[in-house]
Scaffold this motif. Sequence first.
Motif, PDB file in Angstrom:
ATOM      1  N   PRO A 158       0.829  -1.212   0.000  1.00  0.00           N
ATOM      2  CA  PRO A 158       0.000   0.000   0.000  1.00  0.00           C
ATOM      3  C   PRO A 158       0.859   1.256   0.000  1.00  0.00           C
ATOM      4  O   PRO A 158       1.897   1.330   0.669  1.00  0.00           O
ATOM      5  CB  PRO A 158      -0.808  -0.126   1.295  1.00  0.00           C
ATOM      6  N   GLY A 159       0.418   2.241  -0.757  1.00  0.00           N
ATOM      7  CA  GLY A 159       1.186   3.467  -0.897  1.00  0.00           C
ATOM      8  C   GLY A 159       0.893   4.487   0.180  1.00  0.00           C
ATOM      9  O   GLY A 159      -0.240   4.591   0.677  1.00  0.00           O
ATOM     10  N   VAL A 160       1.924   5.249   0.531  1.00  0.00           N
ATOM     11  CA  VAL A 160       1.808   6.336   1.508  1.00  0.00           C
ATOM     12  C   VAL A 160       2.538   7.554   0.956  1.00  0.00           C
ATOM     13  O   VAL A 160       3.673   7.441   0.471  1.00  0.00           O
ATOM     14  CB  VAL A 160       2.414   5.942   2.872  1.00  0.00           C
ATOM     15  N   TYR A 171       4.688  -0.744   3.990  1.00  0.00           N
ATOM     16  CA  TYR A 171       4.154   0.288   3.111  1.00  0.00           C
ATOM     17  C   TYR A 171       5.238   0.797   2.165  1.00  0.00           C
ATOM     18  O   TYR A 171       6.430   0.765   2.482  1.00  0.00           O
ATOM     19  CB  TYR A 171       3.593   1.455   3.942  1.00  0.00           C
ATOM     20  N   LEU A 182       0.424  11.497  -6.921  1.00  0.00           N
ATOM     21  CA  LEU A 182      -0.542  10.398  -6.878  1.00  0.00           C
ATOM     22  C   LEU A 182      -0.496   9.578  -8.169  1.00  0.00           C
ATOM     23  O   LEU A 182      -0.599   8.346  -8.136  1.00  0.00           O
ATOM     24  CB  LEU A 182      -1.944  10.945  -6.639  1.00  0.00           C
ATOM     25  N   LEU A 236       2.604   7.401  -7.926  1.00  0.00           N
ATOM     26  CA  LEU A 236       2.390   6.263  -7.029  1.00  0.00           C
ATOM     27  C   LEU A 236       1.526   5.194  -7.683  1.00  0.00           C
ATOM     28  O   LEU A 236       1.791   3.995  -7.553  1.00  0.00           O
ATOM     29  CB  LEU A 236       1.747   6.738  -5.729  1.00  0.00           C
ATOM     30  N   VAL A 288       3.991  -0.210  -5.580  1.00  0.00           N
ATOM     31  CA  VAL A 288       2.767   0.225  -4.907  1.00  0.00           C
ATOM     32  C   VAL A 288       1.603  -0.677  -5.306  1.00  0.00           C
ATOM     33  O   VAL A 288       1.335  -0.877  -6.495  1.00  0.00           O
ATOM     34  CB  VAL A 288       2.438   1.693  -5.238  1.00  0.00           C
ATOM     35  N   LYS A 300      -6.395   2.650  -2.830  1.00  0.00           N
ATOM     36  CA  LYS A 300      -6.197   3.978  -2.264  1.00  0.00           C
ATOM     37  C   LYS A 300      -4.933   4.021  -1.410  1.00  0.00           C
ATOM     38  O   LYS A 300      -4.406   2.995  -0.997  1.00  0.00           O
ATOM     39  CB  LYS A 300      -7.409   4.378  -1.426  1.00  0.00           C
ATOM     40  N   ILE A 301      -4.459   5.241  -1.155  1.00  0.00           N
ATOM     41  CA  ILE A 301      -3.231   5.443  -0.396  1.00  0.00           C
ATOM     42  C   ILE A 301      -3.521   6.117   0.935  1.00  0.00           C
ATOM     43  O   ILE A 301      -4.630   6.576   1.205  1.00  0.00           O
ATOM     44  CB  ILE A 301      -2.215   6.284  -1.188  1.00  0.00           C
ATOM     45  N   ARG A 347      -8.825   8.953  -3.998  1.00  0.00           N
ATOM     46  CA  ARG A 347      -7.512   8.326  -3.972  1.00  0.00           C
ATOM     47  C   ARG A 347      -6.965   8.123  -2.559  1.00  0.00           C
ATOM     48  O   ARG A 347      -5.992   7.411  -2.363  1.00  0.00           O
ATOM     49  CB  ARG A 347      -6.504   9.188  -4.760  1.00  0.00           C
ATOM     50  N   LEU A 366      -5.767   0.661   4.840  1.00  0.00           N
ATOM     51  CA  LEU A 366      -5.007   0.350   3.622  1.00  0.00           C
ATOM     52  C   LEU A 366      -4.802  -1.142   3.399  1.00  0.00           C
ATOM     53  O   LEU A 366      -4.384  -1.544   2.309  1.00  0.00           O
ATOM     54  CB  LEU A 366      -3.648   1.044   3.651  1.00  0.00           C
TER      55      LEU A 366
END
Length: 253
Positions: A32-34, A59, A114, A117, A123, A127-128, A150, A251
């Motif tokens: 999961p993206g951050v 992450y 975004l 990512l 990723v 959603k992030i 997002r 996430l």
Amino acid sequence: MTEVHGMSVDIRTPDGVADAYLTHPGDGGAHPGVLLIQDGFGLRPSLRDMADRIAAHGYTVLLPNAFYRHGPAPVIELPDFIDPEARPEIFQQLFPMIRELTPELLRSDAGAYLEWLAAAPQVAAGKIGVTGYCMGARLAVLVAAGFPERVAAVAGFHGGPLVTESADSPHLLVGKITGELYFAHAGEDVHKAPDHFAQFDKSVEAAGDRHRTEVYEGAKHGYTQADTAAYDAEFAERHYRELLALFDRNLRQ
């Protein structure tokens, strides 16, 4: 914790190329993206360490240089230990760059981050999360409100300014956020009037049960930043607990 791999990356924006730090678990998988949004002092080793710690919990974290229009990080020379009271010239250099980060510029940059990512192989789809510090907490609200489709979770720590006279004041935008929100104010924050906490918190409460704020009583503005005079290890650890719990809830599918 998981071993992480960090690298420098460049992200093309409508205004140029933003240098950034990307860090992710070293297992070769997608996570999961951050988006981590810097404080006013900018992208530096201590913030990379924070990104690494979040990444170690599973992450993929992107930490852009918000001041990239003035050059790659470090945009100004910073001491290893930052005490603004002892070095007031630091803020004299930084304030013009902070003030120029208008909501319009932020939306433009955030859209590029975004998009980057979403295309990155490190990723996972979906959603992030967003987390911001000091000025970055304000920017985190603008990102989450501007791109609700997002952002699944947004956090802010010792943030400001959260209440302004403008139509895009963060306290007026929290109702547009569809992800879960968590904000932690510094109880001894000399940079904001106490009534600003109350106004922001009232807006957060009205936005729904999944939005929450707290005051870390006794904490100073900047309590998460290990290379500054405001750092407090106890409150910094509390911040990590709340932040990672927030991301884990929202996430991980």
